[in-house]
Design a protein around this motif. Structure first.
Motif, PDB file in Angstrom:
ATOM      1  N   PHE A  96       0.772  -1.172  -0.184  1.00 38.43           N
ATOM      2  CA  PHE A  96       0.055  -0.201  -0.116  1.00 38.43           C
ATOM      3  C   PHE A  96       0.838   1.324  -0.035  1.00 38.43           C
ATOM      4  N   ARG A 122      -2.530   5.232   2.303  1.00 37.20           N
ATOM      5  CA  ARG A 122      -3.528   5.004   3.199  1.00 37.20           C
ATOM      6  C   ARG A 122      -4.624   6.450   3.436  1.00 37.20           C
ATOM      7  N   GLU A 147      -6.510   8.497   5.545  1.00 37.27           N
ATOM      8  CA  GLU A 147      -6.610   8.758   7.201  1.00 37.27           C
ATOM      9  C   GLU A 147      -8.058   9.441   7.486  1.00 37.27           C
ATOM     10  N   ASP A 165      -3.589   1.735  11.856  1.00 35.84           N
ATOM     11  CA  ASP A 165      -3.566   1.609  10.594  1.00 35.84           C
ATOM     12  C   ASP A 165      -4.321   0.008  10.331  1.00 35.84           C
ATOM     13  N   HIS A 179      -6.552  -2.414   7.188  1.00 32.44           N
ATOM     14  CA  HIS A 179      -7.082  -2.574   5.927  1.00 32.44           C
ATOM     15  C   HIS A 179      -8.477  -3.702   5.753  1.00 32.44           C
ATOM     16  N   PRO A 233      -6.305   0.101   2.509  1.00 33.27           N
ATOM     17  CA  PRO A 233      -5.788   0.712   3.323  1.00 33.27           C
ATOM     18  C   PRO A 233      -6.170   1.850   4.104  1.00 33.27           C
ATOM     19  N   TYR A 234      -6.292   1.833   5.217  1.00 33.13           N
ATOM     20  CA  TYR A 234      -7.027   2.975   5.817  1.00 33.13           C
ATOM     21  C   TYR A 234      -6.125   3.200   7.328  1.00 33.13           C
ATOM     22  N   THR A 235      -6.413   4.684   7.661  1.00 30.19           N
ATOM     23  CA  THR A 235      -5.930   4.864   9.242  1.00 30.19           C
ATOM     24  C   THR A 235      -7.092   5.668   9.951  1.00 30.19           C
TER      25      THR A 235
END
Length: 220
Positions: free
Chosen positions: A31, A35, A37, A182, A184, A189-191
């Motif tokens: 990723f 990410r 956010e 963090d 997924h 992918p995310y935060t």
């Protein structure tokens, strides 16, 4: 605020606490820096505690330990979420920080009032000094999964998964002002950014944080 240099500590949940360069240990991570956010309510992962402050006065003896909770994690759309790592920033660095996931089943929730979420408690899981908090405690690690939907969690008596920050504290105290989870979902992918401030009072911790009295010298 005489907090000294602000340091961001990264916990790569495959092992123990590490510096920011340890992110490279995620070999083959596809990723990169892509990410997304977000704050709670704006992405797949949600925490019922995301903005505010919790503070605890130091007991007479030093060093000491304190556990901060109430981060009830859930999936907004019900899809399973996989945690990749958790980062946090410490304007006043405690002696050590560890992270736990506490799971309370519906059966346990219905069996005892002690099964409620932990706001803050002196001591370390599962043995706290002034309260009981039964549940299944595990280290938060890379690959830990959040499977409960937020709609299910909002129903009475359905249980929950709670993220805990466990601080070992010396005379200087400890202060975490931001954390990032963090994760997924389906490869995306995310935060999740958490702006809740957790404060263990000590000599380097300011008496007020963002205008809120947290360590003003009066033991409650």
């Amino acid at each position: 605020m005489t907090s000294g240099s602000t340091r961001k500590t990264v916990l790569i949940l495959a092992a123990a606490a590490a510096t920011v360069v340890a992110v490279s240990l995620l070999t083959g991570w596809p990723f990169g820096d892509d990410r997304v956010e977000h704050v709670s309510g704006d992405g797949p992962l949600q925490s019922h505690t995301d903005t505010g402050t919790t503070s605890v006065y130091a007991p007479k003896e030093t060093p000491w330990a304190v556990t901060f909770g109430s981060y009830l994690l859930c999936s907004t759309d019900g899809d399973p979420i996989t945690i990749d790592g958790i980062r946090y920033r410490t304007p006043v660095k405690p002696k050590a920080v560890s992270l736990k996931l506490r799971t309370v089943t519906p059966q346990l929730w219905k069996a005892t009032v002690d099964a409620g979420q932990i706001g803050a408690a002196l001591g370390t899981p599962p043995h706290f000094r002034q309260r009981k908090a039964p549940g299944d405690y595990k280290d938060a690690r890379a690959g830990s999964r959040i499977t409960q939907s937020c709609a299910d969690q909002d129903k009475e008596g359905t249980g929950f998964t709670e993220l805990l920050f466990v601080l070992d504290v010396g005379r200087e105290g400890g202060y975490i002002d931001t954390a990032w989870i963090d994760y997924h979902v389906h490869g995306d992918p995310y935060t999740l950014r958490l702006d809740w401030k957790i404060v263990a009072c000590g000599s380097r911790v300011p008496h007020t944080v963002d205008g809120t009295a947290v360590c003003d010298g009066r033991q409650s």
